[in-house]
Design a protein around this motif. Structure first.
Motif, PDB file in Angstrom:
ATOM      1  N   GLY A 395       0.842  -1.207   0.000  1.00  0.00           N
ATOM      2  CA  GLY A 395       0.000   0.000   0.000  1.00  0.00           C
ATOM      3  C   GLY A 395       0.864   1.239   0.000  1.00  0.00           C
ATOM      4  N   PRO A 396       0.219   2.402   0.206  1.00  0.00           N
ATOM      5  CA  PRO A 396       0.977   3.644   0.204  1.00  0.00           C
ATOM      6  C   PRO A 396       1.996   3.658   1.339  1.00  0.00           C
ATOM      7  CG  PRO A 396      -1.399   4.059   0.334  1.00  0.00           C
ATOM      8  CD  PRO A 396      -1.211   2.594   0.456  1.00  0.00           C
ATOM      9  N   ALA A 397       3.147   4.272   1.107  1.00  0.00           N
ATOM     10  CA  ALA A 397       4.146   4.409   2.169  1.00  0.00           C
ATOM     11  C   ALA A 397       3.606   5.367   3.223  1.00  0.00           C
ATOM     12  CB  ALA A 397       5.448   4.935   1.589  1.00  0.00           C
ATOM     13  N   ARG A 398       4.081   5.218   4.446  1.00  0.00           N
ATOM     14  CA  ARG A 398       3.533   6.013   5.545  1.00  0.00           C
ATOM     15  C   ARG A 398       3.677   7.503   5.281  1.00  0.00           C
ATOM     16  NH1 ARG A 398       5.768   4.367  11.062  1.00  0.00           N
ATOM     17  NH2 ARG A 398       5.554   2.189  10.488  1.00  0.00           N
ATOM     18  N   ARG A 399       4.858   7.889   4.825  1.00  0.00           N
ATOM     19  CA  ARG A 399       4.995   9.305   4.504  1.00  0.00           C
ATOM     20  C   ARG A 399       4.762   9.561   3.017  1.00  0.00           C
ATOM     21  NH1 ARG A 399      10.186  10.126   7.225  1.00  0.00           N
ATOM     22  NH2 ARG A 399       9.675   8.608   8.817  1.00  0.00           N
ATOM     23  N   GLY A 400       3.638   9.032   2.566  1.00  0.00           N
ATOM     24  CA  GLY A 400       3.005   9.201   1.272  1.00  0.00           C
ATOM     25  C   GLY A 400       3.802   9.714   0.097  1.00  0.00           C
ATOM     26  N   GLU A 401       3.405  10.867  -0.402  1.00  0.00           N
ATOM     27  CA  GLU A 401       3.996  11.509  -1.584  1.00  0.00           C
ATOM     28  C   GLU A 401       4.021  10.549  -2.776  1.00  0.00           C
ATOM     29  OE1 GLU A 401       7.720  12.619   0.170  1.00  0.00           O
ATOM     30  OE2 GLU A 401       6.575  13.520   1.787  1.00  0.00           O
ATOM     31  N   GLY A 402       2.960   9.791  -2.911  1.00  0.00           N
ATOM     32  CA  GLY A 402       2.835   8.905  -4.068  1.00  0.00           C
ATOM     33  C   GLY A 402       3.725   7.675  -3.997  1.00  0.00           C
ATOM     34  N   ARG A 403       4.393   7.482  -2.855  1.00  0.00           N
ATOM     35  CA  ARG A 403       5.289   6.327  -2.776  1.00  0.00           C
ATOM     36  C   ARG A 403       4.537   5.102  -2.269  1.00  0.00           C
ATOM     37  NH1 ARG A 403      10.606   8.276   0.158  1.00  0.00           N
ATOM     38  NH2 ARG A 403       9.088   8.710   1.782  1.00  0.00           N
ATOM     39  N   LEU A 404       5.047   3.953  -2.667  1.00  0.00           N
ATOM     40  CA  LEU A 404       4.437   2.696  -2.232  1.00  0.00           C
ATOM     41  C   LEU A 404       5.404   1.948  -1.316  1.00  0.00           C
ATOM     42  CD1 LEU A 404       2.917   1.507  -5.644  1.00  0.00           C
ATOM     43  CD2 LEU A 404       1.650   2.368  -3.656  1.00  0.00           C
ATOM     44  N   ALA A 405       4.827   1.091  -0.464  1.00  0.00           N
ATOM     45  CA  ALA A 405       5.664   0.340   0.472  1.00  0.00           C
ATOM     46  C   ALA A 405       5.287  -1.130   0.448  1.00  0.00           C
ATOM     47  CB  ALA A 405       5.503   0.898   1.880  1.00  0.00           C
ATOM     48  N   GLY A 406       6.273  -1.934   0.752  1.00  0.00           N
ATOM     49  CA  GLY A 406       6.038  -3.368   0.857  1.00  0.00           C
ATOM     50  C   GLY A 406       7.186  -3.986   1.626  1.00  0.00           C
ATOM     51  N   LYS A 407       7.291  -5.301   1.565  1.00  0.00           N
ATOM     52  CA  LYS A 407       8.377  -5.977   2.286  1.00  0.00           C
ATOM     53  C   LYS A 407       9.235  -6.776   1.311  1.00  0.00           C
ATOM     54  CE  LYS A 407       7.055  -5.085   6.613  1.00  0.00           C
ATOM     55  NZ  LYS A 407       7.734  -4.059   7.392  1.00  0.00           N
ATOM     56  N   THR A 408      10.510  -6.863   1.634  1.00  0.00           N
ATOM     57  CA  THR A 408      11.389  -7.796   0.931  1.00  0.00           C
ATOM     58  C   THR A 408      11.151  -9.185   1.533  1.00  0.00           C
ATOM     59  OG1 THR A 408      13.173  -7.630   2.524  1.00  0.00           O
ATOM     60  CG2 THR A 408      13.142  -5.974   0.764  1.00  0.00           C
ATOM     61  N   PRO A 409      11.687 -10.244   0.934  1.00  0.00           N
ATOM     62  CA  PRO A 409      11.530 -11.571   1.540  1.00  0.00           C
ATOM     63  C   PRO A 409      12.031 -11.591   2.991  1.00  0.00           C
ATOM     64  CG  PRO A 409      12.372 -11.781  -0.688  1.00  0.00           C
ATOM     65  CD  PRO A 409      12.367 -10.313  -0.372  1.00  0.00           C
ATOM     66  N   GLN A 410      13.074 -10.801   3.280  1.00  0.00           N
ATOM     67  CA  GLN A 410      13.665 -10.765   4.630  1.00  0.00           C
ATOM     68  C   GLN A 410      12.863  -9.890   5.590  1.00  0.00           C
ATOM     69  OE1 GLN A 410      15.329 -10.496   1.777  1.00  0.00           O
ATOM     70  NE2 GLN A 410      16.779 -12.196   1.803  1.00  0.00           N
ATOM     71  N   PHE A 411      11.691  -9.448   5.180  1.00  0.00           N
ATOM     72  CA  PHE A 411      10.777  -8.647   5.993  1.00  0.00           C
ATOM     73  C   PHE A 411      11.313  -7.251   6.282  1.00  0.00           C
ATOM     74  CE2 PHE A 411       7.620  -8.014   9.542  1.00  0.00           C
ATOM     75  CZ  PHE A 411       6.512  -8.226   8.743  1.00  0.00           C
ATOM     76  N   LYS A 412      12.079  -6.742   5.344  1.00  0.00           N
ATOM     77  CA  LYS A 412      12.529  -5.359   5.473  1.00  0.00           C
ATOM     78  C   LYS A 412      11.560  -4.473   4.700  1.00  0.00           C
ATOM     79  CE  LYS A 412      17.457  -6.053   6.155  1.00  0.00           C
ATOM     80  NZ  LYS A 412      17.477  -7.464   6.517  1.00  0.00           N
ATOM     81  N   THR A 413      11.245  -3.328   5.291  1.00  0.00           N
ATOM     82  CA  THR A 413      10.352  -2.386   4.622  1.00  0.00           C
ATOM     83  C   THR A 413      11.066  -1.805   3.410  1.00  0.00           C
ATOM     84  OG1 THR A 413       9.248  -1.879   6.692  1.00  0.00           O
ATOM     85  CG2 THR A 413       9.039  -0.243   4.931  1.00  0.00           C
TER      86      THR A 413
END
Ligand code: 5AD
Ligand code: SF4
Length: 446
Positions: A395-413
């Motif tokens: 979903g959207p990254a916490r500090r928005g500005e059109g950025r998206l966030a997710g996790k790598t396989p190692q559970f890093k943001t």
């Protein structure tokens, strides 16, 4: 005149607030499903509710203080609308039982983690019992709520309870007393639940349990369970939390090493790096055994990320015990750690031992460990600059500005600038351009 809102024609409204770990978040979804089945409607504000429930945590004193403070605020809503019912659920309910009523006279319901099935009945009976609160804190070693599909909140990731309770009785921990004996949910029930989630668009499941890798149901151990779940179409990633070092088996390591859907991240709570303290904590392993396990895991899963839980200031912990913990932390090289000051808990084995480390020392040790981990995380995250990772977009990254966030396989943001071709639930390949100690910033590549 006291107006009982629940007798009106509209469905009674319930507001539920959750404290503590992921298990509690999952339990709240079960509670919501039970109440919905009984005709309740969920609302997201306490002042719009007929029933206000808090699902609570008892792991440290601080967690309990927060809830008691919140109860005082919620009691004011009850004063202005006396028909409102107030309930305290979960681990703190189980921990204090009837004594809670003395701490918080405003409570109408007190229900422990094995009593949720009876909540509608208890809430219905409040009026009849002439001011006596309804209390159910019986632990039931057969209760798994396996037949109740938790109210899924949506999203790419879903948490699924695989086992409940704990039989380890670490000296500091209240969990075995408040959540009762270990019990695993049948594979068939879990597979049905997870298939249903996959049909609703879930891509990642996180199996939950207080000692999740102690999972066993007849001949199915934890490794076998992971492999069964990996066969479900639509589920792309499988994680679990929290495993116990003593329950890590060859079968579990094999599932992690050979099954691509099982993600290379292991949360392996060490608690202390001193053998003397580990023995007093009754953790069931030595530092050497733990380090040996880390070696086995790293040999089988070379890109695995490790995280841990550490308690500082356990009764009897000396400066040299503490130094040993800091040394082991560096030797392992954790990607992240959860660190806590020891909090004495009534009922536990360590309760009788005492609390020898002064608060200032606990705080100093905690601050030092946090600084150490921050430094280690920053170095480890920065070392990934230039590498690429598949990122499941949440979903959207916490500090928005059109950025998206997710996790790598190692559970890093992982955070990157979105574009019209990337959607939530997609997996993109991201090249890491820069890093903090908590996230990776990058660019999707084709
Ligand atoms: N005091 C401080 N931390 C505790 N934990 C469990 N019990 C206590 C306690 N009494 C920590 C452990 C555990 C994590 C979930 O909480 O590190 O792994
Ligand atoms: Fe608590 Fe130990 Fe059980 Fe974990 S394994 S829940 S720390 S008693």
């Amino acid at each position: 005149m006291i107006h009982d809102r629940t007798t009106s024609t509209r469905p009674p409204r319930v507001y539920l607030e959750t404290y503590g770990c992921q298990m509690n978040v999952a339990d709240s979804q079960t509670i919501t499903a039970i109440l919905r089945r009984a005709g309740y409607e969920s609302v997201d504000r306490p002042d719009a509710a007929d029933v206000i429930l808090l699902n609570t945590c008892a792991i440290r004193e601080h967690a309990e203080e927060r809830v008691l403070g919140r109860l005082t605020a919620l009691a004011r809503i009850k004063q202005s609308r006396p028909g409102v019912k107030l309930g305290l659920l979960g681990c703190m309910a189980q921990h204090y039982r009837a004594a809670l009523i003395e701490k918080a006279a405003c409570l109408d319901v007190v229900a422990g983690p094995d009593a949720y099935r009876r909540l509608p009945e208890m809430l219905g009976e409040i009026g009849n019992a002439a001011f006596d609160p309804m209390i159910d804190v019986r632990l039931d070693r057969a209760e798994t709520y396996a037949d109740i599909s938790p109210e899924f909140g949506g999203g790419v990731r879903a948490y699924v309870t695989a086992m409940r309770g704990c039989d380890k009785f670490c000296a500091f921990c209240v969990v075995p007393y408040v959540r009762g004996r270990e019990r695993s949910i049948a594979p068939a029930d879990l597979l049905r639940e997870i298939r249903g989630l996959a049909a609703r668009g879930v891509k990642e499941v996180v199996l939950l349990g207080q000692t999740v890798n102690a999972y066993r149901h007849n001949d199915t151990d934890f490794g076998a369970l992971l492999k069964m779940i990996a066969r479900i179409d639509g589920i792309e990633r499988i994680r679990f939390t929290s495993p116990h070092p003593s329950d890590v088996s060859d079968s579990m390591i094999d599932a992690m090493a050979t099954e691509p859907k099982v993600q290379p991240h292991l949360h392996l709570p060490i608690q202390s790096g001193s053998d003397r303290v580990l023995a007093a904590m009754e953790r069931g392993y030595t530092v050497a055994q733990y380090l040996n396990l880390v070696e086995r895991v790293r040999a089988a899963i070379p890109d695995v990320a490790l995280s841990t839980d550490i308690i500082v200031g356990f009764h009897g912990e000396t400066e040299s015990d503490f130094d040993a913990t800091a040394n082991v932390m560096c030797a392992v090289g954790y990607d992240s750690s959860f660190m806590f000051k020891y909090s004495v808990r009534e009922h536990t084995r360590a309760f009788k031992l005492g609390d020898s480390v002064p608060e200032e020392d606990k705080q100093r040790r905690l601050t030092a460990l946090i600084a150490l981990q921050e430094e280690m995380s920053l170095t480890r995250y920065r070392a990934l600059i230039g590498r690429t990772f598949p990122v499941l977009v949440e979903g959207p990254a916490r500090r928005g500005e059109g950025r998206l966030a997710g996790k790598t396989p190692q559970f890093k943001t992982a955070i990157f600038s979105g574009n019209s071709t990337v959607h939530i639930g997609d997996t993109v390949t991201m090249r890491v351009d820069s890093a903090t100690g908590h996230s990776l910033l990058g660019t999707p590549i084709l």
